[in-house]
Enzyme design. Structure first.
Site, PDB file in Angstrom:
ATOM      1  CG  ASP A   1       6.961 -29.859 -22.274  1.00 17.26           C
ATOM      2  OD1 ASP A   1       6.854 -28.500 -22.731  1.00 17.26           O
ATOM      3  OD2 ASP A   1       6.354 -30.909 -22.562  1.00 17.26           O
ATOM      4  CB  ILE A   2       3.697 -33.494 -19.896  1.00 13.38           C
ATOM      5  CG1 ILE A   2       3.129 -34.645 -19.154  1.00 13.38           C
ATOM      6  CG2 ILE A   2       3.044 -33.213 -21.309  1.00 13.38           C
ATOM      7  CD1 ILE A   2       1.828 -34.634 -18.947  1.00 13.38           C
TER       8      ILE A   2
ATOM      9  CG  ASN B   1       6.492 -21.597 -29.107  1.00 16.39           C
ATOM     10  OD1 ASN B   1       7.060 -21.403 -30.124  1.00 16.39           O
ATOM     11  ND2 ASN B   1       6.177 -22.812 -28.799  1.00 16.39           N
TER      12      ASN B   1
ATOM     13  CB  VAL C   1      -0.378 -24.087 -22.244  1.00 19.94           C
ATOM     14  CG1 VAL C   1      -1.034 -23.865 -21.129  1.00 19.94           C
ATOM     15  CG2 VAL C   1      -0.424 -25.390 -22.591  1.00 19.94           C
TER      16      VAL C   1
ATOM     17  CG  HIS D   1       4.709 -21.918 -21.744  1.00 23.79           C
ATOM     18  ND1 HIS D   1       3.558 -21.564 -22.112  1.00 23.79           N
ATOM     19  CD2 HIS D   1       5.175 -22.752 -22.706  1.00 23.79           C
ATOM     20  CE1 HIS D   1       3.098 -22.142 -23.347  1.00 23.79           C
ATOM     21  NE2 HIS D   1       4.041 -22.468 -23.852  1.00 23.79           N
TER      22      HIS D   1
ATOM     23  CG  HIS E   1       9.102 -24.167 -24.550  1.00 23.42           C
ATOM     24  ND1 HIS E   1       8.445 -25.552 -24.630  1.00 23.42           N
ATOM     25  CD2 HIS E   1       8.140 -23.384 -25.045  1.00 23.42           C
ATOM     26  CE1 HIS E   1       7.355 -25.357 -24.836  1.00 23.42           C
ATOM     27  NE2 HIS E   1       6.908 -23.923 -25.391  1.00 23.42           N
TER      28      HIS E   1
HETATM   29  P1  AMP Z   1       3.471 -24.252 -26.230  1.00 26.78           P
HETATM   30  O1  AMP Z   1       3.075 -25.256 -27.569  1.00 26.78           O
HETATM   31  O2  AMP Z   1       4.523 -23.478 -26.273  1.00 26.78           O
HETATM   32  O3  AMP Z   1       2.198 -23.540 -25.789  1.00 26.78           O
HETATM   33  O4  AMP Z   1       3.895 -25.378 -25.139  1.00 26.78           O
HETATM   34  C1  AMP Z   1       3.023 -26.155 -24.232  1.00 26.78           C
HETATM   35  C2  AMP Z   1       3.874 -27.057 -23.643  1.00 26.78           C
HETATM   36  O5  AMP Z   1       3.080 -27.644 -22.588  1.00 26.78           O
HETATM   37  C3  AMP Z   1       4.229 -28.221 -24.371  1.00 26.78           C
HETATM   38  O6  AMP Z   1       5.405 -28.386 -24.945  1.00 26.78           O
HETATM   39  C4  AMP Z   1       3.580 -29.518 -23.995  1.00 26.78           C
HETATM   40  O7  AMP Z   1       4.272 -30.586 -23.907  1.00 26.78           O
HETATM   41  C5  AMP Z   1       3.597 -28.953 -22.410  1.00 26.78           C
HETATM   42  N1  AMP Z   1       2.626 -29.531 -21.362  1.00 26.78           N
HETATM   43  C6  AMP Z   1       1.190 -29.533 -22.008  1.00 26.78           C
HETATM   44  N2  AMP Z   1       0.499 -30.248 -20.787  1.00 26.78           N
HETATM   45  C7  AMP Z   1       1.566 -30.410 -19.643  1.00 26.78           C
HETATM   46  C8  AMP Z   1       1.497 -30.597 -18.232  1.00 26.78           C
HETATM   47  N3  AMP Z   1       0.433 -31.233 -17.664  1.00 26.78           N
HETATM   48  N4  AMP Z   1       2.515 -30.645 -17.570  1.00 26.78           N
HETATM   49  C9  AMP Z   1       3.730 -30.238 -18.260  1.00 26.78           C
HETATM   50  N5  AMP Z   1       3.858 -29.730 -19.417  1.00 26.78           N
HETATM   51  C10 AMP Z   1       2.792 -29.921 -20.098  1.00 26.78           C
END
Ligand code: AMP
Ligand code: ZN
Length: 115
Positions: free
Chosen positions: A31-32, A88, A97, A101, A103
């Site tokens: 995760d970024i 989520n 996103v 996914h 976590h």
């Molecule tokens: P969610 O809030 O459950 O949709 O999680 C989305 C996750 O994607 C968050 O924890 C972000 O930090 C992560 N995220 C967003 N952009 C990127 C990226 N380019 N590379 C890796 N993780 C990302």
């Protein structure tokens, strides 16, 4: 593949990510914005927007995602101590996103209930 989907673009190699695992069905990457010492996202290669869009034909895919999270936790030495897996779904749960996914969070004590 959805060209306006961030995770489809990572899966396609169009955007950089620190990969942890990839196979025919899944990609896992760091995760970024990590919320714990281990914060990995396990993502299907196929675009599925939310958990609400899964059908019975996806049961195997979701099983692979969960078992992959457990395997990564084991490889990182956090399986015995404990870790958390989170999907989520939609805005009120904080989904940002819209490509499913899982976590994987661990490496520190995690409180409950989540916010
Ligand atoms: P969610 O809030 O459950 O949709 O999680 C989305 C996750 O994607 C968050 O924890 C972000 O930090 C992560 N995220 C967003 N952009 C990127 C990226 N380019 N590379 C890796 N993780 C990302
Ligand atoms: Zn996508």
């Amino acid at each position: 593949m959805s060209t306006d989907c961030l995770f489809c673009r990572i899966v396609a190699g169009e955007l950089p990510a620190t990969l942890v695992h990839e196979d025919e069905q899944l990609v896992a990457f760091e995760d970024i914005s990590p919320q714990a010492p281990t914060h990995v996202l396990i993502v299907p290669r196929r675009h599925v927007a939310t958990l609400n869009d899964l059908g019975p034909e996806d049961d195997g895919l979701v099983g692979e995602m969960v078992r992959r999270a457990a395997a990564i936790a084991k490889a990182r030495g956090i399986a015995e101590g404990g870790y958390r897996t989170v999907f989520n779904c939609n805005r009120e749960a904080g989904q940002t996103v819209f490509h499913i996914h899982l976590h994987l969070l661990g490496g520190r004590p995690l409180t409950w209930p989540p916010g």
